[in-house]
Write an enzyme that holds these catalytic residues in place. Structure first.
Site, PDB file in Angstrom:
ATOM      1  N   ASP A 163      -1.028  12.935   4.409  1.00 41.32           N
ATOM      2  CA  ASP A 163       0.287  13.221   5.351  1.00 41.32           C
ATOM      3  C   ASP A 163       0.521  13.893   6.583  1.00 41.32           C
ATOM      4  O   ASP A 163      -0.311  14.913   6.632  1.00 41.32           O
ATOM      5  CB  ASP A 163       1.374  13.862   4.120  1.00 41.32           C
TER       6      ASP A 163
ATOM      7  N   ARG B   1       4.106  13.764  12.357  1.00 43.64           N
ATOM      8  CA  ARG B   1       4.425  15.203  12.925  1.00 43.64           C
ATOM      9  C   ARG B   1       3.542  15.676  13.558  1.00 43.64           C
ATOM     10  O   ARG B   1       3.792  16.328  14.632  1.00 43.64           O
ATOM     11  CB  ARG B   1       4.918  15.960  11.695  1.00 43.64           C
TER      12      ARG B   1
ATOM     13  N   SER C 153       2.214   3.186   1.301  1.00 42.18           N
ATOM     14  CA  SER C 153       2.829   3.248   0.234  1.00 42.18           C
ATOM     15  C   SER C 153       3.851   1.835   0.292  1.00 42.18           C
ATOM     16  O   SER C 153       4.302   1.212   1.501  1.00 42.18           O
ATOM     17  CB  SER C 153       3.727   4.268   0.187  1.00 42.18           C
ATOM     18  N   THR C 154       4.403   1.230  -0.851  1.00 40.64           N
ATOM     19  CA  THR C 154       5.251   0.268  -1.002  1.00 40.64           C
ATOM     20  C   THR C 154       6.480   0.806  -0.230  1.00 40.64           C
ATOM     21  O   THR C 154       7.335  -0.361   0.544  1.00 40.64           O
ATOM     22  CB  THR C 154       5.873   0.153  -2.368  1.00 40.64           C
TER      23      THR C 154
ATOM     24  N   ASN D 242       6.628   2.606   2.440  1.00 41.14           N
ATOM     25  CA  ASN D 242       6.205   2.586   4.018  1.00 41.14           C
ATOM     26  C   ASN D 242       6.796   1.013   4.848  1.00 41.14           C
ATOM     27  O   ASN D 242       6.846   1.023   5.797  1.00 41.14           O
ATOM     28  CB  ASN D 242       4.713   2.753   4.244  1.00 41.14           C
ATOM     29  N   TRP D 243       6.675   0.054   3.898  1.00 45.49           N
ATOM     30  CA  TRP D 243       7.323  -1.187   4.425  1.00 45.49           C
ATOM     31  C   TRP D 243       8.608  -1.201   5.253  1.00 45.49           C
ATOM     32  O   TRP D 243       8.910  -1.786   6.025  1.00 45.49           O
ATOM     33  CB  TRP D 243       7.383  -2.288   3.321  1.00 45.49           C
TER      34      TRP D 243
ATOM     35  N   ARG E 243       9.574   1.348   6.986  1.00 43.90           N
ATOM     36  CA  ARG E 243       9.540   1.909   8.502  1.00 43.90           C
ATOM     37  C   ARG E 243       9.740   0.773   9.369  1.00 43.90           C
ATOM     38  O   ARG E 243       9.828  -0.385   9.282  1.00 43.90           O
ATOM     39  CB  ARG E 243       8.344   2.630   8.724  1.00 43.90           C
TER      40      ARG E 243
ATOM     41  N   ARG F 213      -2.707  17.408  -0.924  1.00 43.34           N
ATOM     42  CA  ARG F 213      -1.849  16.499  -0.223  1.00 43.34           C
ATOM     43  C   ARG F 213      -1.861  17.450   1.022  1.00 43.34           C
ATOM     44  O   ARG F 213      -1.587  18.754   0.957  1.00 43.34           O
ATOM     45  CB  ARG F 213      -0.205  16.740  -0.982  1.00 43.34           C
TER      46      ARG F 213
ATOM     47  N   ARG G 252       5.184  17.661  -2.642  1.00 43.94           N
ATOM     48  CA  ARG G 252       5.807  16.498  -3.953  1.00 43.94           C
ATOM     49  C   ARG G 252       4.613  15.477  -3.827  1.00 43.94           C
ATOM     50  O   ARG G 252       3.651  15.313  -3.509  1.00 43.94           O
ATOM     51  CB  ARG G 252       7.080  15.949  -3.318  1.00 43.94           C
TER      52      ARG G 252
END
Length: 248
Positions: A22, A26, A67-68, A70-71, A73, A190, A196
């Site tokens: 992650d 940023r 991730s699923t 992310n589609w 975006r 992470r 999270r």
């Protein structure tokens, strides 16, 4: 300067490390760059961390790549991510083979564009006989998708009579997950400061040690990985038991 690598007990390594990569966007923003700049540099970190894990003797490394969710975006960012995936698969294939690393992938892979899917399958096939470590990319993946898919498979087998309700237990569920061929991760890392799980390996991390770092993924170094492993080794893993029970 002493490396944290020297503090790692190689006899107590986690067999399986899972990472939520992650902070690419940023990090890029803080550099005054577009988000895709961060994703490009994130590939360099994948190489560093993969090589570091293989050098230590970690058997499985699983990376949350796409991730699923992310589609959802922007199409510009999704297209850029798919392009980077294709390029990385081609440029890193030699590195994988030189280091005897097998590539695998889990997720709703049929949603990938054909060129990305074909490149992925080519790399998986080309590295299938490598034995030093398994690098698994989670693509078009989410924990809920995976569990739902497993439930569908189990229900179908019960309906067909090849599986009875009495046979459906935790082991049965685990065997129907995409990760059935690997142990559950002992350590989940992470990056970026977020704390999270984000729909990642929800079943498998029931007893994983969670490690969060403020470092963005593009700046995550081998030393940062070593720090996570040392932190893991300094924890007491009880699995529901008490400290006293473990000492018996």
């Amino acid at each position: 300067m002493e490396s944290l690598k020297d503090k790692i007990d190689l006899t107590r390594l986690p067999r399986h490390i899972a990472i939520i990569m992650d902070g690419n966007g940023r990090w890029a923003k803080e550099q005054g760059k577009m988000r895709v700049f961060g994703h490009q540099h994130g590939v360099d970190t994948v190489r560093r961390v993969t090589e570091a894990c293989a050098e230590l003797g970690v058997e499985y490394l699983t990376l949350y790549a796409f991730s699923t969710e992310n589609w959802n975006r922007s199409s510009l960012e999704v297209d850029a991510l798919m392009t980077i995936l294709t390029q990385a698969l081609k440029t890193e294939l030699k590195t994988l083979n030189d280091n005897n690393i097998r590539l695998a992938a889990i997720g709703d892979l049929n949603r990938l564009p054909k060129s990305q899917y074909d490149a992925l399958m080519y790399s998986i096939n080309d590295t299938k006989d490598n034995t030093r470590m398994t690098l698994t990319l989670c693509l078009s993946y989410s924990g809920r998708w995976e569990i739902t898919d497993a439930v569908k498979k189990i229900a179908s087998e019960v309906k067909d009579g090849t599986l009875t309700l009495e046979q459906v237990d935790e082991k049965c569920v685990s065997n129907h997950l995409a990760t059935a061929q690997m142990p559950d991760p002992e350590l989940l890392v992470r990056t970026s400061g977020e704390e999270r799980i984000s729909n990642y390996l929800l079943w498998q991390i029931a007893y994983s040690e969670l490690y969060f770092t403020k470092k963005y993924w593009p700046e995550f170094s081998k030393e940062d990985l070593y720090e996570a492993i040392v932190n893991y080794q300094n924890r007491e893993r009880r699995f529901g038991k008490t400290s006293e029970q473990l000492k018996k």
